[in-house]
Scaffold this motif. Sequence first.
Motif, PDB file in Angstrom:
ATOM      1  N   LYS A 392      59.134  74.183  15.604  1.00  0.00           N
ATOM      2  CA  LYS A 392      58.360  74.929  16.219  1.00  0.00           C
ATOM      3  C   LYS A 392      59.015  76.019  16.369  1.00  0.00           C
ATOM      4  CE  LYS A 392      54.178  76.202  18.956  1.00  0.00           C
ATOM      5  NZ  LYS A 392      53.490  75.494  20.001  1.00  0.00           N
ATOM      6  N   PHE A 393      58.604  77.329  16.098  1.00  0.00           N
ATOM      7  CA  PHE A 393      59.061  78.783  16.259  1.00  0.00           C
ATOM      8  C   PHE A 393      59.079  78.804  17.900  1.00  0.00           C
ATOM      9  CE2 PHE A 393      59.364  83.353  17.095  1.00  0.00           C
ATOM     10  CZ  PHE A 393      60.451  83.443  16.499  1.00  0.00           C
ATOM     11  N   SER A 394      60.230  79.431  18.409  1.00  0.00           N
ATOM     12  CA  SER A 394      60.398  79.801  19.735  1.00  0.00           C
ATOM     13  C   SER A 394      61.197  80.923  19.640  1.00  0.00           C
ATOM     14  CB  SER A 394      61.133  78.461  20.599  1.00  0.00           C
ATOM     15  OG  SER A 394      61.333  79.025  21.815  1.00  0.00           O
ATOM     16  N   ASP A 395      60.577  81.935  20.259  1.00  0.00           N
ATOM     17  CA  ASP A 395      61.019  83.258  20.478  1.00  0.00           C
ATOM     18  C   ASP A 395      62.082  83.322  21.498  1.00  0.00           C
ATOM     19  OD1 ASP A 395      60.556  86.185  20.157  1.00  0.00           O
ATOM     20  OD2 ASP A 395      60.527  86.289  22.348  1.00  0.00           O
ATOM     21  N   ALA A 396      62.486  82.367  22.471  1.00  0.00           N
ATOM     22  CA  ALA A 396      63.656  82.520  23.295  1.00  0.00           C
ATOM     23  C   ALA A 396      64.773  81.822  22.800  1.00  0.00           C
ATOM     24  CB  ALA A 396      63.278  81.424  24.406  1.00  0.00           C
ATOM     25  N   TYR A 397      64.766  81.126  21.569  1.00  0.00           N
ATOM     26  CA  TYR A 397      65.869  80.577  20.822  1.00  0.00           C
ATOM     27  C   TYR A 397      65.890  81.237  19.347  1.00  0.00           C
ATOM     28  CZ  TYR A 397      66.113  77.252  24.746  1.00  0.00           C
ATOM     29  OH  TYR A 397      66.190  76.905  26.052  1.00  0.00           O
ATOM     30  N   MET A 398      65.053  81.694  19.045  1.00  0.00           N
ATOM     31  CA  MET A 398      64.827  82.100  17.462  1.00  0.00           C
ATOM     32  C   MET A 398      64.637  83.392  17.258  1.00  0.00           C
ATOM     33  SD  MET A 398      62.995  78.708  16.090  1.00  0.00           S
ATOM     34  CE  MET A 398      63.119  77.034  17.007  1.00  0.00           C
ATOM     35  N   GLU A 399      64.846  84.109  16.286  1.00  0.00           N
ATOM     36  CA  GLU A 399      64.386  85.285  15.613  1.00  0.00           C
ATOM     37  C   GLU A 399      63.967  85.238  14.104  1.00  0.00           C
ATOM     38  OE1 GLU A 399      66.819  88.719  16.109  1.00  0.00           O
ATOM     39  OE2 GLU A 399      68.481  87.868  15.311  1.00  0.00           O
ATOM     40  N   SER A 400      63.053  86.119  13.744  1.00  0.00           N
ATOM     41  CA  SER A 400      62.711  85.703  12.186  1.00  0.00           C
ATOM     42  C   SER A 400      63.594  86.715  11.477  1.00  0.00           C
ATOM     43  CB  SER A 400      61.231  86.320  12.161  1.00  0.00           C
ATOM     44  OG  SER A 400      61.201  86.264  10.492  1.00  0.00           O
ATOM     45  N   VAL A 401      64.001  86.478  10.148  1.00  0.00           N
ATOM     46  CA  VAL A 401      64.903  87.103   9.301  1.00  0.00           C
ATOM     47  C   VAL A 401      64.284  88.253   8.506  1.00  0.00           C
ATOM     48  CG1 VAL A 401      66.805  85.573   9.493  1.00  0.00           C
ATOM     49  CG2 VAL A 401      64.865  85.413   7.599  1.00  0.00           C
ATOM     50  N   GLU A 402      62.567  88.139   8.274  1.00  0.00           N
ATOM     51  CA  GLU A 402      61.933  88.948   7.576  1.00  0.00           C
ATOM     52  C   GLU A 402      62.051  90.282   7.908  1.00  0.00           C
ATOM     53  OE1 GLU A 402      58.178  87.209   6.294  1.00  0.00           O
ATOM     54  OE2 GLU A 402      58.397  85.222   7.310  1.00  0.00           O
ATOM     55  N   GLU A 403      62.203  91.174   6.889  1.00  0.00           N
ATOM     56  CA  GLU A 403      62.491  92.498   7.279  1.00  0.00           C
ATOM     57  C   GLU A 403      60.917  93.254   7.837  1.00  0.00           C
ATOM     58  OE1 GLU A 403      63.893  94.371   3.767  1.00  0.00           O
ATOM     59  OE2 GLU A 403      65.831  93.233   4.097  1.00  0.00           O
ATOM     60  N   ASP A 404      60.023  92.729   7.189  1.00  0.00           N
ATOM     61  CA  ASP A 404      58.583  93.429   7.647  1.00  0.00           C
ATOM     62  C   ASP A 404      58.394  92.695   8.737  1.00  0.00           C
ATOM     63  OD1 ASP A 404      58.043  90.819   6.796  1.00  0.00           O
ATOM     64  OD2 ASP A 404      56.711  91.266   5.326  1.00  0.00           O
ATOM     65  N   GLY A 405      58.587  91.573   9.318  1.00  0.00           N
ATOM     66  CA  GLY A 405      58.543  91.092  10.590  1.00  0.00           C
ATOM     67  C   GLY A 405      56.756  90.430  10.577  1.00  0.00           C
ATOM     68  N   ILE A 430      71.667  83.391  25.881  1.00  0.00           N
ATOM     69  CA  ILE A 430      71.199  82.874  24.755  1.00  0.00           C
ATOM     70  C   ILE A 430      71.232  84.007  23.833  1.00  0.00           C
ATOM     71  CG2 ILE A 430      69.350  81.520  23.155  1.00  0.00           C
ATOM     72  CD1 ILE A 430      70.672  79.892  25.403  1.00  0.00           C
ATOM     73  N   VAL A 431      71.986  83.696  22.698  1.00  0.00           N
ATOM     74  CA  VAL A 431      72.179  84.639  21.351  1.00  0.00           C
ATOM     75  C   VAL A 431      71.247  83.994  20.386  1.00  0.00           C
ATOM     76  CG1 VAL A 431      73.533  85.704  19.577  1.00  0.00           C
ATOM     77  CG2 VAL A 431      74.193  85.444  21.963  1.00  0.00           C
ATOM     78  N   ARG A 432      70.073  84.404  19.981  1.00  0.00           N
ATOM     79  CA  ARG A 432      69.079  83.593  19.304  1.00  0.00           C
ATOM     80  C   ARG A 432      69.627  83.439  17.687  1.00  0.00           C
ATOM     81  NH1 ARG A 432      63.668  86.896  19.708  1.00  0.00           N
ATOM     82  NH2 ARG A 432      65.037  88.634  19.258  1.00  0.00           N
TER      83      ARG A 432
END
Length: 442
Positions: A392-405, A430-432
């Motif tokens: 499950k996506f977690s903003d604390a540990y992850m960031e999306s690579v999609e350019e449009d977001g 933490i560096v996501r």
Amino acid sequence: MEFATPKPLKPSSNISDIVSKFAKVCKLRSIGVFTSDNQDHHHQHPNNPNNLSAPFGEDGSDVTEDTERDGVKIHPQPMEVTRTSSMCGDAELSKLFDIVSALKLAYIQLQEAHVPYNPKKIVAADGHFMAELESLCQIKRVYKETQCVKPKSDSSHSAILRKKVELNEKLLEELKFQTEVKNSDIICLQQELRDLDLMNVTLAENVRQISLQRKNARVLNITTFQDAYRAASKSIHDFAKPLISLMKASGWDLDLAAKAVEVEAAYSKRSHKKYAFEAYIARRMFYGMSLKAYNVDGIMRYDDPMDALIENPDSDFARFCGEKYLLVVHPMMESWFFGHLDHRTLVLSGKHPRTSFYQIFARMAMRVWVLHGIAPSIDSEAKIFAVKRGSKFSDAYMESVEEDGKGAAVLDEGQVEFMVMPGFRIGETIVRSRVYVSKPKM
């Protein structure tokens, strides 16, 4: 009355002895003084065996006329010339010893001028030393020019002087030789000093740059690592572009290639399949690397990593770059791209081809190499972490690579299709990680 004919007197050895002793007692005095009590002795009969003045009074060639003043008779002494000559010899000998002593002192001063090294003192001491040498040579020339036959009584003294002169001449030759050796050493040391000065200037500049870089690293800390992380991520993206272009030019089916990399991934757009290739490159580049501190200052001072590879072909970075190329670029892939395996052959032999394709790869390898060295340098307990597919996506540990977001709410409902870049934990920071998130099902 019959008078006995007086026998002619033989030269008395006693008189010679008395004269000799008298001359020794007088030494440097030029005249002798006799009181009036002894005047009668100088007027005795010539045949008187006790007449001590006969040798002085009868031979007018050796003695000048006597003079009398206030009852005291003064007699010029025949030994005056001999003692004066002796006195001059003693003065020259004293001067010789003074010059030798001064020569030794000048040599000591020349040696002392080397420690610590002082060029001005060396020049002054050398001039003083050569001046004393010239004085000693002058004494030698004067001695040889004015040397004359000495009386027998001075033969032993002359022999001693000759021995001393010989010893001093040997000492002079030895000192000349040592001076030549010292002069040669001075020239060599001066050249060595110039070389060391040049090296010191270079080293001082290097130390200044390294100190500045370390100071900036200590001040920025996490910011430095985050910048290195973004640079490494961008370099992977930059290398994926020519790789995909070469696949298209070689007739590869990109859909099949992307599916081979990420079998079950679902893409919201066909163009997002490029992230699968970036994920493939990142996994290969980070594979088998453990976080350990090493000095990255040397590689960071190069703008072009190819310069570092050529100057230091046996460095740790050069080995890392070669190993990762063989791991990322499959031989079948290289053969399709270029029609040969020249890149692989050169890399296997420990060399690095200067092609645009390999230059882009080397820049990516340098960014990843620096990233691994910085993390444990900031925090020895730094860790790297990965995200599994389906998480499950977690903003604390992850960031999306999609350019449009996507919106935060949409991302929170989504699941991770695959990880593109791993994340890092450095201290409390933490560096996501960078992940591709699937579109949530409606």
